[in-house]
Enzyme design. Sequence first.
Site, PDB file in Angstrom:
ATOM      1  N   CYS A   1     -27.634  25.914   6.948  1.00 37.66           N
ATOM      2  CA  CYS A   1     -27.932  26.068   5.494  1.00 37.66           C
ATOM      3  C   CYS A   1     -28.702  27.292   5.243  1.00 37.66           C
ATOM      4  O   CYS A   1     -29.489  27.778   5.909  1.00 37.66           O
ATOM      5  CB  CYS A   1     -28.628  24.915   4.845  1.00 37.66           C
ATOM      6  SG  CYS A   1     -27.906  23.306   5.242  1.00 37.66           S
TER       7      CYS A   1
ATOM      8  N   ARG B   1     -24.519  30.803   7.704  1.00 33.70           N
ATOM      9  CA  ARG B   1     -25.455  29.781   8.135  1.00 33.70           C
ATOM     10  C   ARG B   1     -24.803  28.426   7.616  1.00 33.70           C
ATOM     11  O   ARG B   1     -25.143  27.472   7.979  1.00 33.70           O
ATOM     12  CB  ARG B   1     -26.777  29.836   7.309  1.00 33.70           C
ATOM     13  CG  ARG B   1     -27.368  31.219   7.682  1.00 33.70           C
ATOM     14  CD  ARG B   1     -28.652  31.011   6.871  1.00 33.70           C
ATOM     15  NE  ARG B   1     -29.681  30.120   7.340  1.00 33.70           N
ATOM     16  CZ  ARG B   1     -30.543  30.468   8.572  1.00 33.70           C
ATOM     17  NH1 ARG B   1     -30.555  31.652   8.919  1.00 33.70           N
ATOM     18  NH2 ARG B   1     -31.240  29.364   8.754  1.00 33.70           N
TER      19      ARG B   1
ATOM     20  N   TRP C   1     -24.409  23.665   5.258  1.00 29.43           N
ATOM     21  CA  TRP C   1     -23.580  23.150   6.549  1.00 29.43           C
ATOM     22  C   TRP C   1     -24.081  21.658   6.637  1.00 29.43           C
ATOM     23  O   TRP C   1     -25.225  21.357   7.029  1.00 29.43           O
ATOM     24  CB  TRP C   1     -23.974  24.057   7.820  1.00 29.43           C
ATOM     25  CG  TRP C   1     -23.266  23.708   8.964  1.00 29.43           C
ATOM     26  CD1 TRP C   1     -21.918  24.002   9.318  1.00 29.43           C
ATOM     27  CD2 TRP C   1     -23.582  22.955  10.100  1.00 29.43           C
ATOM     28  NE1 TRP C   1     -21.419  23.497  10.344  1.00 29.43           N
ATOM     29  CE2 TRP C   1     -22.185  22.797  11.043  1.00 29.43           C
ATOM     30  CE3 TRP C   1     -24.761  22.091  10.479  1.00 29.43           C
ATOM     31  CZ2 TRP C   1     -22.316  22.167  12.203  1.00 29.43           C
ATOM     32  CZ3 TRP C   1     -24.507  21.387  11.723  1.00 29.43           C
ATOM     33  CH2 TRP C   1     -23.519  21.442  12.436  1.00 29.43           C
TER      34      TRP C   1
ATOM     35  N   ASN D   1     -33.457  23.386   3.940  1.00 31.45           N
ATOM     36  CA  ASN D   1     -32.917  23.583   5.161  1.00 31.45           C
ATOM     37  C   ASN D   1     -33.526  23.178   6.413  1.00 31.45           C
ATOM     38  O   ASN D   1     -34.534  23.340   6.584  1.00 31.45           O
ATOM     39  CB  ASN D   1     -32.726  25.092   5.622  1.00 31.45           C
ATOM     40  CG  ASN D   1     -32.311  25.479   7.058  1.00 31.45           C
ATOM     41  OD1 ASN D   1     -31.471  25.123   7.421  1.00 31.45           O
ATOM     42  ND2 ASN D   1     -32.785  26.658   7.617  1.00 31.45           N
ATOM     43  N   GLY D   2     -32.676  22.217   7.381  1.00 30.30           N
ATOM     44  CA  GLY D   2     -33.146  21.592   8.506  1.00 30.30           C
ATOM     45  C   GLY D   2     -32.902  19.976   8.241  1.00 30.30           C
ATOM     46  O   GLY D   2     -31.895  19.861   7.750  1.00 30.30           O
TER      47      GLY D   2
ATOM     48  N   GLU E   1     -15.814  32.312  28.215  1.00 27.90           N
ATOM     49  CA  GLU E   1     -16.003  32.835  27.016  1.00 27.90           C
ATOM     50  C   GLU E   1     -14.771  33.252  26.213  1.00 27.90           C
ATOM     51  O   GLU E   1     -14.669  32.767  24.981  1.00 27.90           O
ATOM     52  CB  GLU E   1     -16.852  34.132  27.053  1.00 27.90           C
ATOM     53  CG  GLU E   1     -16.936  34.979  25.947  1.00 27.90           C
ATOM     54  CD  GLU E   1     -17.856  34.457  24.619  1.00 27.90           C
ATOM     55  OE1 GLU E   1     -18.488  33.221  24.905  1.00 27.90           O
ATOM     56  OE2 GLU E   1     -17.782  34.876  23.762  1.00 27.90           O
TER      57      GLU E   1
ATOM     58  N   LYS F   1     -13.736  31.478  22.511  1.00 25.05           N
ATOM     59  CA  LYS F   1     -13.454  32.415  21.567  1.00 25.05           C
ATOM     60  C   LYS F   1     -11.835  31.838  20.802  1.00 25.05           C
ATOM     61  O   LYS F   1     -11.678  31.934  19.652  1.00 25.05           O
ATOM     62  CB  LYS F   1     -13.359  34.014  21.885  1.00 25.05           C
ATOM     63  CG  LYS F   1     -13.666  34.944  21.173  1.00 25.05           C
ATOM     64  CD  LYS F   1     -15.173  35.254  21.071  1.00 25.05           C
ATOM     65  CE  LYS F   1     -16.166  33.958  20.949  1.00 25.05           C
ATOM     66  NZ  LYS F   1     -17.437  34.252  21.156  1.00 25.05           N
TER      67      LYS F   1
ATOM     68  N   GLU G   1     -12.231  28.442  19.063  1.00 28.46           N
ATOM     69  CA  GLU G   1     -13.109  28.484  17.780  1.00 28.46           C
ATOM     70  C   GLU G   1     -12.520  29.231  16.434  1.00 28.46           C
ATOM     71  O   GLU G   1     -12.846  28.801  15.277  1.00 28.46           O
ATOM     72  CB  GLU G   1     -14.722  28.978  18.045  1.00 28.46           C
ATOM     73  CG  GLU G   1     -14.766  30.363  18.217  1.00 28.46           C
ATOM     74  CD  GLU G   1     -16.202  30.759  18.180  1.00 28.46           C
ATOM     75  OE1 GLU G   1     -17.131  30.074  17.547  1.00 28.46           O
ATOM     76  OE2 GLU G   1     -16.658  31.689  19.076  1.00 28.46           O
TER      77      GLU G   1
ATOM     78  N   HIS H   1      -6.982  21.315  42.178  1.00 24.38           N
ATOM     79  CA  HIS H   1      -7.563  19.986  42.269  1.00 24.38           C
ATOM     80  C   HIS H   1      -7.443  19.310  41.124  1.00 24.38           C
ATOM     81  O   HIS H   1      -8.214  18.091  40.696  1.00 24.38           O
ATOM     82  CB  HIS H   1      -9.167  20.108  42.441  1.00 24.38           C
ATOM     83  CG  HIS H   1      -9.176  21.012  43.782  1.00 24.38           C
ATOM     84  ND1 HIS H   1      -9.153  20.385  44.829  1.00 24.38           N
ATOM     85  CD2 HIS H   1      -9.693  22.222  44.071  1.00 24.38           C
ATOM     86  CE1 HIS H   1      -9.570  21.450  46.064  1.00 24.38           C
ATOM     87  NE2 HIS H   1      -9.773  22.688  45.483  1.00 24.38           N
TER      88      HIS H   1
ATOM     89  N   LYS I   1     -22.885  30.030  11.854  1.00 26.62           N
ATOM     90  CA  LYS I   1     -23.419  31.037  12.724  1.00 26.62           C
ATOM     91  C   LYS I   1     -24.813  30.599  13.122  1.00 26.62           C
ATOM     92  O   LYS I   1     -25.039  30.791  14.542  1.00 26.62           O
ATOM     93  CB  LYS I   1     -23.399  32.438  11.941  1.00 26.62           C
ATOM     94  CG  LYS I   1     -23.975  33.570  12.967  1.00 26.62           C
ATOM     95  CD  LYS I   1     -22.945  34.421  13.083  1.00 26.62           C
ATOM     96  CE  LYS I   1     -23.122  35.476  14.067  1.00 26.62           C
ATOM     97  NZ  LYS I   1     -22.435  35.417  15.455  1.00 26.62           N
TER      98      LYS I   1
HETATM   99  C1  F6R Z   1     -19.665  31.347  19.692  1.00 21.92           C
HETATM  100  C2  F6R Z   1     -21.260  31.376  19.107  1.00 21.92           C
HETATM  101  C3  F6R Z   1     -22.079  30.376  19.552  1.00 21.92           C
HETATM  102  C4  F6R Z   1     -23.310  30.973  19.505  1.00 21.92           C
HETATM  103  C5  F6R Z   1     -24.336  29.636  19.943  1.00 21.92           C
HETATM  104  C6  F6R Z   1     -25.605  30.134  20.026  1.00 21.92           C
HETATM  105  O1  F6R Z   1     -18.755  32.513  19.301  1.00 21.92           O
HETATM  106  O2  F6R Z   1     -21.376  32.379  18.481  1.00 21.92           O
HETATM  107  O3  F6R Z   1     -21.348  29.596  20.655  1.00 21.92           O
HETATM  108  O4  F6R Z   1     -23.222  31.681  20.862  1.00 21.92           O
HETATM  109  O5  F6R Z   1     -24.209  28.781  18.670  1.00 21.92           O
HETATM  110  O6  F6R Z   1     -26.087  30.943  18.965  1.00 21.92           O
HETATM  111  P1  F6R Z   1     -27.374  31.914  19.388  1.00 21.92           P
HETATM  112  O7  F6R Z   1     -26.831  33.008  20.321  1.00 21.92           O
HETATM  113  O8  F6R Z   1     -27.834  32.649  18.027  1.00 21.92           O
HETATM  114  O9  F6R Z   1     -28.281  31.247  19.855  1.00 21.92           O
END
Ligand code: F6R
Length: 608
Positions: free
Chosen positions: A2, A27, A74, A99-100, A482, A486, A489, A505, A603
């Site tokens: 949030c 957020r 969120w 927020n929290g 990774e 990507k 998501e 396996h 994010k």
């Molecule tokens: C995926 C992504 C997340 C962040 C994860 C950690 O694209 O962005 O998996 O990497 O939430 O976030 P940070 O790096 O801000 O600790």
Amino acid sequence: MCGIIAAASNRNVGKLLVQGLHKMEYRGYDSAGIALHQLDKIAHLRTLGKVKLLEDKMIQEKPKSKLGIAHTRWATHGEPSEENAHPHKSNERVYIVHNGIIENYLELKDYLKKEGYSFTSQTDSELIAHLLDFYLNKDKTMIDSMYMTLDKLEGAYAIAAIDKEDNKNIVVARNKSPLLIGLGTDEFLAASDPLAISQLTNEFIFLEDGDVAQISADDYVIFDESKNPVDREITKIDISNQATSKGDYKHFMEKEIYEQPQAILNTIDGRVGGDDVLDNIFGLGSSELFEKVKRVQIVACGTSLHAGRVAANWFSAISELPTQIDYASEYRYRNPHVDENSLLVTISQSGETADTLAALRYAKEKEYISTLTICNVPTSSLARESDYSIFTNAGPEIGVASTKAFTTQLAALMLLALSLAKSRDKNPKLRTRVVTAMRSLSDTVQETLKLRDVILEIAPEIASKDNALFLGRGIFYPIAKEGALKLKEISYIHAEAYPAGELKHGPLALIDEDMPVIALAPESEIAEKLVSNLEEVKARGGTLYVFSDPSISMDLKAGRLINMPKCDFLLTPIIYTIPLQILSYEVALLRGTDIDQPRNLAKSVTVE
Ligand code: F6R
């Protein structure tokens, strides 16, 4: 997660609050709301969905006010809905944004119900409004009521509150969730992130855990957890408009992919010399500290964890150090044994990820020789609470899917591997080789971006499928992970990654014409073995898309062999990441998903 924002001003604040919410949508973006003081009443608007919908409502209703609070959510407790959206209110008097997470919310809800309060939402946040109202009714000031409320709360919070009986002041509080005050012209602001108010000021005060502050249009005052007035340092940060707008790009993710050559230069700039890494780039005394390090423990989440997995290989090959790596969310719960002279390394784009922060705080109670963070936000909690740090200098990353943050984390982790090796007097020739290669890394990334045309040809084939498999070996396995993360998501295609040798396996059973297999095949000592693994896929009718060194030859029946630019082997994980980012982006574009704000995500993950 949030995002919260508050403004006390001598002008109308509705527009600037909504603009601030737009900048914090990373957020969370499932609902939004605003409470605006209008002397005799408080205008209270909430909408389900993105901030744009709140903005539309504001345009229709045109509420005027010089004092207000706003929120983008969120969901944690309670589904996304208008009732659960913030601000929450009590008795038409107190309005709050939070927020929290309040961990003891059930117990407090019961208590408040017995005191006659009724709840209109399923959130843990609404009770904060009721508690404040409860104490205000006992003739306490808002600041006193806030302290009494905080006394009851267990958990993490950043709170902003207004009282209908007071049209001048906003009271805010922080514990384990980011919150700062912005010093504007003829106005004071508060927000979860400097980005939200960067168009209004470049002077910020980062509140500390336990702080309570009051802002008005003319003044601010901060109290510490013991209610003593305190002076907190003013930090100047310039965030340019260019850094926070999409420019000519369709999405932030696309822009951030293309920013990587410059971002990597910014990470390396001023940190490497002619043939070696410079001393003390992780902070004064870091080179001396590194001489004593015998083991590294990495904790991180998601994409940042993948960067850590690559780095664990580098620490072994370059620094000759054993490395343990954990999901930050798991680390504290495995009762980790800490060897003598172990260095704790956290990796995070935001520096506010709750699991990573909690792991750092836990580790600080253990016998680590020191703590170090690789982070993109210098003002973040992680940066402030770690003993040593290096900033990736990638600039704000706004797309939820991490791109430039990842490749710059890798560049910074390589600097760490080199620094540890230098202090420990290991592998001088190798260090010179890598430092030389790092100087042309940005150009190689630029060249790799040209692969977009080829990727445009294969994207429709992947976009039409429901699953995908990513394969890599050794240092490329985390890159395969990774790539899979990507893709899933932002395109919502189910994707998994395996070290190619593991296929036989079990996962080989999944291979058929509907399972595209994306493989990373750089030139390496196990390239032949990898090619054999890929032959096994081919023999079972799988369609292969192989990103490979030109020296690798394969006769593919279906799919595509894509030649990658040449680069020093130890840096190739960075190069091989680029086409996977572009592929996910193009596939998501074809599937019409919300690329910068994929469903269910946010994010900055500031809840555990
Ligand atoms: C995926 C992504 C997340 C962040 C994860 C950690 O694209 O962005 O998996 O990497 O939430 O976030 P940070 O790096 O801000 O600790």
